[in-house]
Design a protein around this motif. Structure first.
Motif, short mmCIF file in Angstrom:
data_model
loop_
_atom_site.label_atom_id
_atom_site.label_comp_id
_atom_site.label_asym_id
_atom_site.label_seq_id
_atom_site.Cartn_x
_atom_site.Cartn_y
_atom_site.Cartn_z
N GLU A 1 0.85 -1.19 0.00
CA GLU A 1 0.00 0.00 0.00
C GLU A 1 0.88 1.23 0.00
OE1 GLU A 1 -3.82 1.88 2.42
OE2 GLU A 1 -2.71 0.17 3.25
N ILE A 2 0.55 2.20 -0.85
CA ILE A 2 1.31 3.43 -0.97
C ILE A 2 0.46 4.58 -0.41
CG2 ILE A 2 2.55 5.00 -2.49
CD1 ILE A 2 3.73 2.19 -2.34
N VAL A 3 1.04 5.34 0.48
CA VAL A 3 0.36 6.47 1.12
C VAL A 3 0.97 7.77 0.60
CG1 VAL A 3 -0.12 7.62 3.31
CG2 VAL A 3 -0.14 5.12 3.18
N GLY A 4 0.12 8.71 0.23
CA GLY A 4 0.61 10.01 -0.21
C GLY A 4 1.46 9.96 -1.46
N GLY A 5 1.33 8.89 -2.24
CA GLY A 5 2.06 8.79 -3.49
C GLY A 5 3.53 8.45 -3.34
N ARG A 6 4.01 8.27 -2.09
CA ARG A 6 5.45 8.04 -1.93
C ARG A 6 5.81 7.13 -0.76
NH1 ARG A 6 7.93 13.80 0.06
NH2 ARG A 6 9.75 12.50 0.54
N TYR A 7 4.91 6.96 0.21
CA TYR A 7 5.26 6.22 1.42
C TYR A 7 4.72 4.79 1.34
CZ TYR A 7 5.87 11.04 2.90
OH TYR A 7 6.25 12.37 2.97
N LEU B 1 3.96 1.23 2.78
CA LEU B 1 3.76 0.56 4.06
C LEU B 1 4.32 -0.85 3.98
CD1 LEU B 1 0.12 1.65 5.02
CD2 LEU B 1 2.29 2.80 5.46
N ILE B 2 5.18 -1.19 4.95
CA ILE B 2 5.86 -2.49 4.92
C ILE B 2 5.22 -3.47 5.89
CG2 ILE B 2 8.06 -3.65 5.35
CD1 ILE B 2 9.45 -1.07 4.45
N ARG B 3 5.09 -3.06 7.15
CA ARG B 3 4.50 -3.96 8.14
C ARG B 3 3.99 -3.14 9.32
NH1 ARG B 3 8.38 -5.37 12.44
NH2 ARG B 3 10.28 -4.16 12.10
N GLU B 4 3.01 -3.69 10.01
CA GLU B 4 2.48 -3.01 11.19
C GLU B 4 3.44 -3.23 12.36
OE1 GLU B 4 -1.52 -2.91 14.04
OE2 GLU B 4 -1.62 -3.78 12.02
N GLY C 1 -5.24 1.69 21.49
CA GLY C 1 -6.62 2.16 21.49
C GLY C 1 -6.85 3.35 20.61
N MET C 2 -5.79 4.15 20.35
CA MET C 2 -5.98 5.38 19.59
C MET C 2 -5.34 5.35 18.21
SD MET C 2 -7.84 7.41 21.37
CE MET C 2 -7.55 9.01 20.64
N GLY C 3 -4.44 4.40 17.91
CA GLY C 3 -3.79 4.46 16.61
C GLY C 3 -3.04 3.22 16.23
N GLN C 4 -2.59 3.22 14.98
CA GLN C 4 -1.79 2.14 14.41
C GLN C 4 -0.52 2.74 13.82
OE1 GLN C 4 -5.16 1.06 11.80
NE2 GLN C 4 -4.84 -1.05 12.47
N VAL C 5 0.59 2.03 13.96
CA VAL C 5 1.87 2.50 13.44
C VAL C 5 2.46 1.43 12.53
CG1 VAL C 5 4.17 3.35 14.01
CG2 VAL C 5 2.26 3.83 15.55
N TYR C 6 2.94 1.86 11.37
CA TYR C 6 3.53 0.96 10.38
C TYR C 6 4.97 1.36 10.10
CZ TYR C 6 -1.21 -0.65 9.31
OH TYR C 6 -2.48 -1.16 9.39
N GLU C 7 5.80 0.38 9.87
CA GLU C 7 7.11 0.66 9.27
C GLU C 7 6.87 0.96 7.80
OE1 GLU C 7 11.37 -1.45 8.13
OE2 GLU C 7 9.95 -2.49 9.47
N GLY C 8 7.55 1.95 7.30
CA GLY C 8 7.37 2.32 5.90
C GLY C 8 8.68 2.68 5.24
N GLY D 1 -0.77 14.11 6.19
CA GLY D 1 -1.74 14.24 5.11
C GLY D 1 -2.99 13.45 5.40
N VAL D 2 -3.83 13.32 4.37
CA VAL D 2 -5.09 12.60 4.51
C VAL D 2 -5.24 11.65 3.33
CG1 VAL D 2 -7.60 12.78 4.66
CG2 VAL D 2 -6.16 14.53 5.74
N MET D 3 -5.46 10.37 3.64
CA MET D 3 -5.73 9.39 2.58
C MET D 3 -7.18 9.49 2.16
SD MET D 3 -3.77 5.91 3.71
CE MET D 3 -4.49 5.04 2.31
#
Length: 470
Positions: free
Chosen positions: A4-10, A12-15, A20-27, A77-79
């Motif tokens: 998955e590509i976020v913002g046309g450049r980032y 996502l490799i793995r979670e 409770g408030m968020g998710q973080v991915y290595e990218g 940004g916003v997806m």
């Protein structure tokens, strides 16, 4: 499966983790060819119409902070989609969490714990100056890097203002982890800097004993213990802890915020005196690297060659004992009451004296000290001492713009009052130019329809009409 590509450049490799408030991915940033971390709010919050703007506003606040113990913010940004998903792109931190340190080694040496805690306290001191509280400090949000630096993680989602928090907690998204929540969090009272100090105290206690301090069969049991139970004195659990450090730790765990240390800086001053080299841990493989070199040079340049926390602490020990943030808050309120009775000289003298004590203890740019300095400038303006008010407002504008940027609320407030003072000293040209810049900034921040924009525009028109010919 395509990445998955976020913002046309980032990419996502793995979670890496979820809470409770968020998710973080290595990218991976395909443009700059570097590892990154990408953070999203929890999917359960995606349908909240205000969440995206709140998340991005908080990202901007965090981006304005620069500290070696905080991950750098690279982008936001916003997806697109239904719902839209805001995201935050941050520095990727390669290290081991304090949770993992405990799993690998059990209780840590006292000097190592002091060093780790002192670094965390230094980060909190920097964020508390801006009234940014973590609200979810715990071992999994603290990371030790190979160069012995401690990073405090997950500020970006944890700094949501207190306004409307009940809407998020009522959906099951609790702001905080029961085992590290201060009593005031549990009871839904105001979160203050001392709330983070309570959590840090629990972390330090766990690092020293190897056991989680507040546990229970359910979150409700843990919450009850946070409010009503105090852990055994750390001196009994670890007799090798120095008395000063033991007293500090138990004060951090006081049930009332007023009974905890006055600031993260006060915690740092005690811990740094007991700190030893984290390089004794096998996870620190670059203890002589660039970060350590920089830190050694910084220490070498302390005033009079004194070690951090020695001479400085001696000079301020009696003042710190007798002074607190509560004293500063009370002085501001009292000065306002005295001024309302038209006794401006007395109000100015009292507040000036308190600010003179607070600045060296808390820092001139600490949020509470800044508030008091602004009130002091306001009192000088109300007392028609316009040259002194101009000097005070200019100093505030210069300092706060460097730290917060020109769009900060207090910067713009001081700019507007500075212009008003300039009018009273006859400097119409400078006042109008200042307000014209402020008009552009206010419109850029709040939008053309905001009443503040039209108020400044009307003020400019009045000044142009009243300006004497040059």
């Amino acid at each position: 499966m395509r990445s998955e590509i976020v913002g046309g450049r980032y990419e996502l490799i793995r979670e890496l983790g979820a809470g409770g408030m968020g998710q973080v991915y290595e990218g991976f940033d395909r443009h700059l060819r570097r590892r990154i971390a990408v953070k999203f709010p929890h999917p359960g919050l995606g349908h909240d119409s205000d969440w995206a703007s709140r998340f991005l506003r908080e990202a901007k606040i965090m981006a304005s902070l620069s500290h070696p113990g905080l991950p750098a913010v690279h982008d936001a940004g916003v997806m697109p989609g239904s719902p839209e998903r805001p995201y935050l792109v941050m520095e990727y931190i390669d290290g081991v969490t304090f949770d993992d340190l405990l799993d690998r080694h059990g209780p840590l040496a006292v000097p190592v714990v002091a060093a780790l805690g002192a670094q965390a306290a230094a980060v909190l001191a920097a964020t508390h100056r801006r009234r940014i509280c973590h609200r979810d400090l715990k071992p999994s949000n603290l990371m030790l890097c190979a160069d012995a630096a401690v990073k405090v993680l997950d500020f970006g989602l944890a700094i949501a203002p207190d306004v409307q928090l009940t809407r998020y907690t009522s959906t099951g998204q609790t702001l905080g982890t029961p085992s590290f929540m201060a009593p005031e969090q549990v009871e839904g009272r105001e979160v203050v800097p001392q709330t983070d100090l309570y959590a840090l105290g629990l972390v330090l206690y766990e690092l020293l004993t190897g056991e989680r301090v507040m546990t229970g069969s359910s979150p409700y049991v843990v919450w009850d213990r946070q409010v009503n139970s105090t852990p055994p004195d750390i001196a009994a659990e670890r007799p090798d802890v120095p008395a000063e450090q033991a007293r500090l730790l138990m004060s951090m765990l006081a049930k009332s915020p007023e009974d905890r240390p006055a600031s993260a800086s006060a915690v740092h001053e005690v811990l740094v005196r007991a700190a030893g080299a984290p390089a004794t841990l096998p996870e620190v493989t670059d203890g002589r690297g660039p970060v350590a070199m920089y830190a050694m040079a910084l220490v070498a340049n302390t005033v009079d060659g004194a070690a951090p926390g020695s001479a400085y602490a001696d000079r301020n020990e009696s003042a710190a004992t007798d002074f607190s943030r509560g004293d500063l808050h009370r002085a501001v309120r009292r000065a306002r009451r005295i001024a309302d009775d038209s006794h401006y000289d007395a109000a100015l003298a009292e507040l000036s004296a308190v600010v003179a004590v607070a600045e060296p203890l808390l820092g001139a740019r600490d949020a509470d000290v800044v508030d008091a300095r602004v009130r002091l400038a306001d009192l000088r303006r109300e007392n028609s001492d316009y040259p002194a008010a101009i000097e005070a407002y200019r100093e505030l504008v210069d300092e706060l713009t460097v730290e917060r940027g020109p769009y900060d609320d207090q910067v713009m407030y001081c700019q507007r009052n500075l212009a008003a003072c300039e009018v009273h000293t006859g400097d119409f040209r400078e006042a109008i130019a200042r307000l014209e810049r402020l008009h552009i900034q206010t419109e850029a921040r709040y939008g053309a329809d905001d009443p503040r924009v039209s108020e400044i525009g009307a003020q400019i028109d009045r000044l142009r009409a009243a300006r004497p010919p040059y």
